[in-house]
Design a protein around this motif. Structure first.
Motif, short mmCIF file in Angstrom:
data_model
loop_
_atom_site.label_atom_id
_atom_site.label_comp_id
_atom_site.label_asym_id
_atom_site.label_seq_id
_atom_site.Cartn_x
_atom_site.Cartn_y
_atom_site.Cartn_z
N LYS A 167 -3.48 -1.63 -4.72
CA LYS A 167 -4.84 -1.91 -5.22
C LYS A 167 -5.91 -1.13 -4.46
O LYS A 167 -6.79 -0.53 -5.07
CB LYS A 167 -5.11 -3.42 -5.13
N LYS A 168 -5.81 -1.09 -3.14
CA LYS A 168 -6.82 -0.39 -2.35
C LYS A 168 -6.73 1.12 -2.51
O LYS A 168 -7.72 1.83 -2.36
CB LYS A 168 -6.70 -0.78 -0.88
N GLY A 228 0.86 -1.17 0.00
CA GLY A 228 0.00 0.00 0.00
C GLY A 228 0.90 1.23 0.00
O GLY A 228 2.13 1.11 -0.10
N THR A 248 -9.57 5.04 -2.98
CA THR A 248 -9.59 6.12 -1.99
C THR A 248 -10.10 7.40 -2.63
O THR A 248 -9.91 7.65 -3.82
CB THR A 248 -8.18 6.37 -1.40
N ASN A 279 -2.03 -9.08 -2.94
CA ASN A 279 -2.86 -8.79 -4.11
C ASN A 279 -2.02 -8.89 -5.39
O ASN A 279 -0.80 -8.78 -5.33
CB ASN A 279 -3.48 -7.39 -3.99
#
Length: 139
Positions: free
Chosen positions: A44-45, A16, A49, A39
């Motif tokens: 990816k996350k 991240g 956002t 992942n």
């Protein structure tokens, strides 16, 4: 590859934004860094956002920021002395992500694309020599 006595082997778990920043920083200091991500892609996350726009940071000054920390803002003083929101903004600009400040002093990429922030972090890691290992569960 022969390892220099000052070079350390570093493993960062999680690709991240924080993991990529940590990996790039360690690599820039001459360490051999591997970044592990379960992942199939780094960051990816981050792509979801700010409703896909990525609210990078806030543009308010340090003291005003600390006023909004619910409990124990003094805990953050040392971290902010080393790298604060202005440093983050400068870094993204240097990485080729122009920023803009919107209502509430929220900072977004001018493109309104979270992918631009993620791509800049991935590119920064690669330029520093970070090795990515992705798509594997860590057990």
């Amino acid at each position: 590859m022969q390892q220099d006595s000052s070079e350390k082997r570093v493993v960062v778990v999680g690709a991240g934004p924080a993991g990529m920043m940590a990996a790039a920083t360690a690599a820039s200091r001459g360490h051999c860094v591997t970044l592990l991500e379960k992942n199939p892609m780094a960051g990816k996350k981050l792509l979801i956002t700010g409703k896909g726009r990525c609210n990078v940071t806030t543009a308010c000054d340090r003291e005003r920021f600390f006023e909004h920390v619910a409990r124990n803002p003094k805990f953050l003083y040392a971290a902010f002395a080393a790298f604060d929101n202005r440093d983050a903004m400068d870094l993204f600009e240097k990485l080729g992500v122009p920023l803009k400040v919107e209502r509430g002093e929220r900072v977004f990429p001018q493109s309104d694309r979270a992918a631009d922030v993620r791509d800049a972090l991935v590119c920064h890691c690669r330029q520093q020599g970070v090795r990515f290992v992705q798509g594997r569960a860590l057990s």
